[in-house]
Design a protein around this motif. Structure first.
Motif, PDB file in Angstrom:
ATOM      1  N   PHE A   1       0.819  -1.213   0.000  1.00 58.91           N
ATOM      2  CA  PHE A   1       0.000   0.000   0.000  1.00 58.91           C
ATOM      3  C   PHE A   1       0.851   1.260   0.000  1.00 58.91           C
ATOM      4  O   PHE A   1       0.321   2.366  -0.083  1.00 58.91           O
ATOM      5  CB  PHE A   1      -0.913   0.026   1.229  1.00 58.91           C
ATOM      6  CG  PHE A   1      -1.782  -1.182   1.362  1.00 58.91           C
ATOM      7  CD1 PHE A   1      -2.087  -1.693   2.609  1.00 58.91           C
ATOM      8  CD2 PHE A   1      -2.289  -1.831   0.242  1.00 58.91           C
ATOM      9  CE1 PHE A   1      -2.898  -2.817   2.735  1.00 58.91           C
ATOM     10  CE2 PHE A   1      -3.087  -2.949   0.359  1.00 58.91           C
ATOM     11  CZ  PHE A   1      -3.396  -3.440   1.614  1.00 58.91           C
TER      12      PHE A   1
ATOM     13  N   ASN B   1      -9.035  -4.624   1.756  1.00 58.69           N
ATOM     14  CA  ASN B   1      -8.011  -4.516   0.717  1.00 58.69           C
ATOM     15  C   ASN B   1      -7.831  -5.810  -0.063  1.00 58.69           C
ATOM     16  O   ASN B   1      -7.688  -5.790  -1.290  1.00 58.69           O
ATOM     17  CB  ASN B   1      -6.687  -4.089   1.348  1.00 58.69           C
ATOM     18  CG  ASN B   1      -6.684  -2.628   1.739  1.00 58.69           C
ATOM     19  OD1 ASN B   1      -6.849  -1.757   0.895  1.00 58.69           O
ATOM     20  ND2 ASN B   1      -6.506  -2.352   3.026  1.00 58.69           N
ATOM     21  N   SER B   2      -7.845  -6.947   0.621  1.00 59.07           N
ATOM     22  CA  SER B   2      -7.668  -8.217  -0.088  1.00 59.07           C
ATOM     23  C   SER B   2      -8.823  -8.458  -1.045  1.00 59.07           C
ATOM     24  O   SER B   2      -8.626  -8.856  -2.200  1.00 59.07           O
ATOM     25  CB  SER B   2      -7.556  -9.371   0.910  1.00 59.07           C
ATOM     26  OG  SER B   2      -6.405  -9.247   1.706  1.00 59.07           O
TER      27      SER B   2
ATOM     28  N   GLN C   1      -8.478  -6.057  -4.045  1.00 61.72           N
ATOM     29  CA  GLN C   1      -7.371  -6.391  -4.951  1.00 61.72           C
ATOM     30  C   GLN C   1      -7.652  -7.666  -5.737  1.00 61.72           C
ATOM     31  O   GLN C   1      -7.356  -7.743  -6.944  1.00 61.72           O
ATOM     32  CB  GLN C   1      -6.067  -6.529  -4.166  1.00 61.72           C
ATOM     33  CG  GLN C   1      -5.482  -5.204  -3.713  1.00 61.72           C
ATOM     34  CD  GLN C   1      -3.987  -5.299  -3.425  1.00 61.72           C
ATOM     35  OE1 GLN C   1      -3.269  -6.111  -4.008  1.00 61.72           O
ATOM     36  NE2 GLN C   1      -3.505  -4.455  -2.529  1.00 61.72           N
TER      37      GLN C   1
ATOM     38  N   TYR D   1     -13.531   3.559  -0.290  1.00 62.12           N
ATOM     39  CA  TYR D   1     -12.177   3.772  -0.784  1.00 62.12           C
ATOM     40  C   TYR D   1     -11.552   4.974  -0.066  1.00 62.12           C
ATOM     41  O   TYR D   1     -12.188   6.009   0.108  1.00 62.12           O
ATOM     42  CB  TYR D   1     -12.183   4.050  -2.286  1.00 62.12           C
ATOM     43  CG  TYR D   1     -12.665   2.897  -3.123  1.00 62.12           C
ATOM     44  CD1 TYR D   1     -11.786   1.895  -3.529  1.00 62.12           C
ATOM     45  CD2 TYR D   1     -13.993   2.819  -3.512  1.00 62.12           C
ATOM     46  CE1 TYR D   1     -12.232   0.836  -4.307  1.00 62.12           C
ATOM     47  CE2 TYR D   1     -14.450   1.763  -4.292  1.00 62.12           C
ATOM     48  CZ  TYR D   1     -13.572   0.774  -4.678  1.00 62.12           C
ATOM     49  OH  TYR D   1     -14.012  -0.272  -5.442  1.00 62.12           O
TER      50      TYR D   1
ATOM     51  N   ASP E   1      -1.754   6.563   1.133  1.00 58.79           N
ATOM     52  CA  ASP E   1      -1.155   5.228   1.088  1.00 58.79           C
ATOM     53  C   ASP E   1      -0.794   4.790   2.500  1.00 58.79           C
ATOM     54  O   ASP E   1      -1.218   5.390   3.488  1.00 58.79           O
ATOM     55  CB  ASP E   1       0.058   5.194   0.152  1.00 58.79           C
ATOM     56  CG  ASP E   1       1.169   6.151   0.597  1.00 58.79           C
ATOM     57  OD1 ASP E   1       1.196   6.547   1.777  1.00 58.79           O
ATOM     58  OD2 ASP E   1       2.013   6.495  -0.252  1.00 58.79           O
TER      59      ASP E   1
ATOM     60  N   ILE F   1     -10.415   0.588   1.927  1.00 58.18           N
ATOM     61  CA  ILE F   1      -9.662   0.107   0.775  1.00 58.18           C
ATOM     62  C   ILE F   1      -8.671   1.163   0.307  1.00 58.18           C
ATOM     63  O   ILE F   1      -9.060   2.297  -0.013  1.00 58.18           O
ATOM     64  CB  ILE F   1     -10.608  -0.241  -0.392  1.00 58.18           C
ATOM     65  CG1 ILE F   1     -11.599  -1.331   0.038  1.00 58.18           C
ATOM     66  CG2 ILE F   1      -9.820  -0.691  -1.618  1.00 58.18           C
ATOM     67  CD1 ILE F   1     -12.742  -1.518  -0.944  1.00 58.18           C
ATOM     68  N   VAL F   2      -7.393   0.810   0.283  1.00 66.26           N
ATOM     69  CA  VAL F   2      -6.378   1.686  -0.295  1.00 66.26           C
ATOM     70  C   VAL F   2      -6.427   1.509  -1.821  1.00 66.26           C
ATOM     71  O   VAL F   2      -6.319   0.389  -2.328  1.00 66.26           O
ATOM     72  CB  VAL F   2      -4.974   1.345   0.231  1.00 66.26           C
ATOM     73  CG1 VAL F   2      -3.933   2.251  -0.423  1.00 66.26           C
ATOM     74  CG2 VAL F   2      -4.924   1.490   1.749  1.00 66.26           C
TER      75      VAL F   2
END
Length: 351
Positions: A53, A174-175, A178, A199, A205, A236-237
């Motif tokens: 990230f 995040n997982s 992605q 988001y 970051d 979420i990054v």
């Protein structure tokens, strides 16, 4: 044969290496016992397209900056594995592998660490086993009835395994984002989240998240009103692959379904989605079974800590499991400070 040392560090991933760095600087005798066959911790088992990230310079362990990865602002997992391997070698950390610890026991004035490679007696123990080995799957009606493939984040490798298939990805962190972005171009994707995806701003970051978490901890320690923590910023990054899939309109999340059928998932309003595979991006639990003989768990299995030190056993420190063992301590950039504090506390104890 029983071996003796000042400190046993259990786990040779990023947290264990950070602990080793600071223990070495303080001149303590220690060993690191790692269940993995090779260096790199959990990073060597992640999916192919995983990205950090933060840029490399803001994803470093103490004492050694992570070098940049060519043509990549956000390094991939293989780059992290190479960095951790170099870090371990650079500081000549005494890592023994593969060694799986089976239990930590009180043994008079010492702690006895039993493993499949022998026994160590130590004056203190650092548990740094992380969470990757304990994937969490929610109890959803019908989950055992599904006839397709079910896998967790830990088992996902890449989109080539799902080309042309109907895939349900569950998870709004995040997982989940992605992996959904990874699959969006090659699979018939249904992305399911408990709530509308949140988001973070595109310019935020991992470094900003660490600073935010640290500011919250300082405020709490000083009795001031704290910020809402990292969770207040979003879930979420927006790393480049996620940003690209989102902006192209591929990441449209559905609410959590109510039931799994043999051929897919259904919602209470009658909507259905057929699926060949379900990927559960539903998080992890701390891997702490080796500490069971100490009886240090409190209500609901949680181990109460004062910083990194277990309240019920002052010779035991926990490192890298999340904010409860230090702000952002489950991250590369965040683990350095609690690792330093744990090493100092152990040095004081041993004196």
């Amino acid at each position: 044969m029983t071996q003796h040392t000042d400190v046993v560090v259990i786990g040779g991933g990023q947290s264990g290496l950070a602990a080793g760095y600071h223990l070495r600087r303080l001149g303590l005798d220690f060993v690191v016992l790692d269940a993995q066959a090779t260096p790199g911790g959990a990073w060597q088992h992640t999916w192919d397209s995983l990205r950090l990230f933060s840029p490399a310079a803001y994803s470093s362990l103490p004492g050694r900056l992570m070098p940049p990865q060519a043509d990549e602002t956000y390094p991939d997992a293989a780059h992290v594995v190479a960095y951790l391997t170099d870090y371990e070698q650079r500081y000549d950390l005494p890592v023994h592998r593969p060694v799986r610890v089976t239990g930590v026991h009180r043994d008079g004035e010492l702690l006895r660490v039993e493993s499949d490679a022998g026994t160590w007696q130590a004056r203190a123990v650092v548990s740094a086993t992380g969470t990757w080995s304990r994937p969490f799957l929610p109890a959803v009606p019908g989950r055992t009835e599904f006839r397709g493939r079910q896998l967790h984040t830990v088992e996902y490798r890449g989109p080539k395994d799902f080309t042309g298939e109907r895939v349900v990805v569950v998870g709004g962190g995040n997982s989940g984002a992605q992996i959904a972005a990874d699959l969006a171009y090659d699979a018939d994707l249904t992305w399911v989240t408990l709530r509308e995806p949140r988001y973070l701003a595109d310019d935020i970051d991992g470094r900003a998240l660490f600073d935010h978490a640290s500011a919250r901890r300082r405020a709490l320690d000083e009795g001031r009103t704290a910020n809402g923590g990292v969770a207040s910023l979003g879930d979420i990054v927006a790393v480049p692959p996620v940003r690209a899939a989102r902006d192209a309109g591929f990441l449209k999340a559905q609410p959590m379904f109510d039931r799994i059928t043999p051929t897919g998932v259904t919602w209470a309003d009658g909507m259905t989605a057929e699926a060949d595979a379900i990927i559960w991006c539903t998080g992890f639990r701390p891997a702490l079974a080796h500490l069971a003989p100490l009886g240090v768990r409190g209500p609901r299995g949680h181990i109460p800590t004062d910083g990194t030190r277990a309240v019920a056993e002052p010779r035991l420190h926990l490192l890298g499991y999340g904010d409860w063992t230090g702000p952002a301590s489950a991250t590369l950039i965040g683990v350095g400070r609690p690792a330093r504090e744990a090493a100092r506390a152990i040095a004081d104890l041993l004196r």
